[in-house]
Write a protein that holds these residues in place. Structure first.
Motif, PDB file in Angstrom:
ATOM      1  N   TYR A 299      72.047  21.446   2.630  1.00 21.16           N
ATOM      2  CA  TYR A 299      71.023  20.514   3.082  1.00 21.16           C
ATOM      3  C   TYR A 299      70.381  19.865   1.869  1.00 21.16           C
ATOM      4  O   TYR A 299      69.969  20.552   0.930  1.00 21.16           O
ATOM      5  CB  TYR A 299      69.959  21.270   3.892  1.00 21.16           C
ATOM      6  CG  TYR A 299      68.737  20.455   4.253  1.00 21.16           C
ATOM      7  CD1 TYR A 299      68.811  19.445   5.203  1.00 21.16           C
ATOM      8  CD2 TYR A 299      67.511  20.703   3.658  1.00 21.16           C
ATOM      9  CE1 TYR A 299      67.689  18.699   5.532  1.00 21.16           C
ATOM     10  CE2 TYR A 299      66.377  19.964   3.986  1.00 21.16           C
ATOM     11  CZ  TYR A 299      66.480  18.970   4.924  1.00 21.16           C
ATOM     12  OH  TYR A 299      65.376  18.228   5.248  1.00 21.16           O
ATOM     13  N   ASN A 300      70.317  18.553   1.889  1.00 23.05           N
ATOM     14  CA  ASN A 300      69.624  17.812   0.837  1.00 23.05           C
ATOM     15  C   ASN A 300      68.228  17.475   1.349  1.00 23.05           C
ATOM     16  O   ASN A 300      68.088  16.821   2.380  1.00 23.05           O
ATOM     17  CB  ASN A 300      70.364  16.517   0.490  1.00 23.05           C
ATOM     18  CG  ASN A 300      71.679  16.791  -0.169  1.00 23.05           C
ATOM     19  OD1 ASN A 300      71.834  17.760  -0.900  1.00 23.05           O
ATOM     20  ND2 ASN A 300      72.659  15.950   0.101  1.00 23.05           N
TER      21      ASN A 300
ATOM     22  N   PHE B 256      66.470  19.273  -9.288  1.00 20.76           N
ATOM     23  CA  PHE B 256      67.553  18.602  -8.572  1.00 20.76           C
ATOM     24  C   PHE B 256      68.358  17.721  -9.518  1.00 20.76           C
ATOM     25  O   PHE B 256      67.805  17.082 -10.397  1.00 20.76           O
ATOM     26  CB  PHE B 256      66.997  17.750  -7.426  1.00 20.76           C
ATOM     27  CG  PHE B 256      66.283  18.565  -6.393  1.00 20.76           C
ATOM     28  CD1 PHE B 256      66.985  19.211  -5.394  1.00 20.76           C
ATOM     29  CD2 PHE B 256      64.903  18.703  -6.431  1.00 20.76           C
ATOM     30  CE1 PHE B 256      66.330  19.977  -4.453  1.00 20.76           C
ATOM     31  CE2 PHE B 256      64.232  19.461  -5.496  1.00 20.76           C
ATOM     32  CZ  PHE B 256      64.952  20.105  -4.501  1.00 20.76           C
TER      33      PHE B 256
ATOM     34  N   ILE C 170      68.902  24.558   1.373  1.00 20.66           N
ATOM     35  CA  ILE C 170      68.780  23.784   0.134  1.00 20.66           C
ATOM     36  C   ILE C 170      69.467  24.523  -1.002  1.00 20.66           C
ATOM     37  O   ILE C 170      70.275  23.956  -1.740  1.00 20.66           O
ATOM     38  CB  ILE C 170      67.306  23.497  -0.218  1.00 20.66           C
ATOM     39  CG1 ILE C 170      66.686  22.554   0.802  1.00 20.66           C
ATOM     40  CG2 ILE C 170      67.189  22.902  -1.631  1.00 20.66           C
ATOM     41  CD1 ILE C 170      65.168  22.402   0.662  1.00 20.66           C
TER      42      ILE C 170
ATOM     43  N   ARG D 120      76.572  13.656  -4.938  1.00 19.99           N
ATOM     44  CA  ARG D 120      76.426  15.086  -4.698  1.00 19.99           C
ATOM     45  C   ARG D 120      75.113  15.514  -5.332  1.00 19.99           C
ATOM     46  O   ARG D 120      74.867  15.239  -6.499  1.00 19.99           O
ATOM     47  CB  ARG D 120      77.579  15.873  -5.314  1.00 19.99           C
ATOM     48  CG  ARG D 120      78.817  15.857  -4.445  1.00 19.99           C
ATOM     49  CD  ARG D 120      79.825  16.820  -4.961  1.00 19.99           C
ATOM     50  NE  ARG D 120      80.520  16.166  -6.067  1.00 19.99           N
ATOM     51  CZ  ARG D 120      81.212  16.777  -7.000  1.00 19.99           C
ATOM     52  NH1 ARG D 120      81.321  18.077  -7.001  1.00 19.99           N
ATOM     53  NH2 ARG D 120      81.813  16.108  -7.948  1.00 19.99           N
ATOM     54  N   ILE D 121      74.292  16.166  -4.559  1.00 17.97           N
ATOM     55  CA  ILE D 121      73.008  16.621  -5.079  1.00 17.97           C
ATOM     56  C   ILE D 121      73.070  18.125  -5.277  1.00 17.97           C
ATOM     57  O   ILE D 121      73.352  18.870  -4.342  1.00 17.97           O
ATOM     58  CB  ILE D 121      71.857  16.245  -4.132  1.00 17.97           C
ATOM     59  CG1 ILE D 121      71.798  14.723  -3.995  1.00 17.97           C
ATOM     60  CG2 ILE D 121      70.540  16.810  -4.635  1.00 17.97           C
ATOM     61  CD1 ILE D 121      70.780  14.213  -3.039  1.00 17.97           C
TER      62      ILE D 121
ATOM     63  N   VAL E 286      71.856  14.894  -9.653  1.00 20.14           N
ATOM     64  CA  VAL E 286      72.731  14.024  -8.869  1.00 20.14           C
ATOM     65  C   VAL E 286      73.991  13.759  -9.663  1.00 20.14           C
ATOM     66  O   VAL E 286      73.930  13.360 -10.828  1.00 20.14           O
ATOM     67  CB  VAL E 286      72.033  12.688  -8.524  1.00 20.14           C
ATOM     68  CG1 VAL E 286      72.977  11.783  -7.750  1.00 20.14           C
ATOM     69  CG2 VAL E 286      70.760  12.927  -7.764  1.00 20.14           C
TER      70      VAL E 286
ATOM     71  N   GLY F 148      73.195  24.419  -0.879  1.00 18.64           N
ATOM     72  CA  GLY F 148      73.817  23.104  -0.970  1.00 18.64           C
ATOM     73  C   GLY F 148      74.207  22.510   0.365  1.00 18.64           C
ATOM     74  O   GLY F 148      74.845  21.466   0.424  1.00 18.64           O
TER      75      GLY F 148
ATOM     76  N   ASN G 275      71.152  21.659  -7.141  1.00 21.70           N
ATOM     77  CA  ASN G 275      69.805  22.130  -7.435  1.00 21.70           C
ATOM     78  C   ASN G 275      69.847  23.510  -8.058  1.00 21.70           C
ATOM     79  O   ASN G 275      70.844  24.228  -7.954  1.00 21.70           O
ATOM     80  CB  ASN G 275      68.945  22.148  -6.166  1.00 21.70           C
ATOM     81  CG  ASN G 275      69.334  23.249  -5.209  1.00 21.70           C
ATOM     82  OD1 ASN G 275      68.957  24.394  -5.397  1.00 21.70           O
ATOM     83  ND2 ASN G 275      70.102  22.904  -4.172  1.00 21.70           N
TER      84      ASN G 275
ATOM     85  N   ALA H 231      61.509  17.086  -1.769  1.00 23.71           N
ATOM     86  CA  ALA H 231      61.937  17.345  -3.152  1.00 23.71           C
ATOM     87  C   ALA H 231      60.749  17.218  -4.115  1.00 23.71           C
ATOM     88  O   ALA H 231      60.575  18.049  -5.010  1.00 23.71           O
ATOM     89  CB  ALA H 231      63.052  16.388  -3.552  1.00 23.71           C
TER      90      ALA H 231
END
Length: 79
Positions: free
Chosen positions: A47-48, A69, A42, A9-10, A71, A45, A12, A54
């Motif tokens: 769209y990564n 960002f 982005i 899961r990314i 992870v 959440g 930001n 990045a």
């Protein structure tokens, strides 16, 4: 027998960096060469960004990519 899969899961905090500079989503999008919809996705959440995007964002804010960002790893077991 179980098979272990790792989900990433990314997250930001792009909205925080943007707010510190008092930039609208539209202004940031123009600065880094993407659409406002991309910034919205982005930040939400949905769209990564690609690794290239990045890094472009991090470079724009003169920050380490890991400051913007993050992870998280989830390990799930499936049968």
């Amino acid at each position: 027998m179980t098979k272990s899969t790792m989900q990433l899961r990314i997250g930001n905090c792009l909205n925080v960096f943007r707010a510190k500079r008092k930039l609208t989503q539209e202004q940031l999008a123009k600065e880094i060469g993407v659409t406002r919809a991309t910034i919205i996705s982005i930040e939400g959440g949905g769209y990564n960004p690609s690794l290239e995007l990045a890094f472009r964002i991090a470079r724009y804010f003169q920050a380490d990519i890991n400051e913007i960002f993050s992870v998280e790893e989830d390990e799930n077991e499936t049968l």
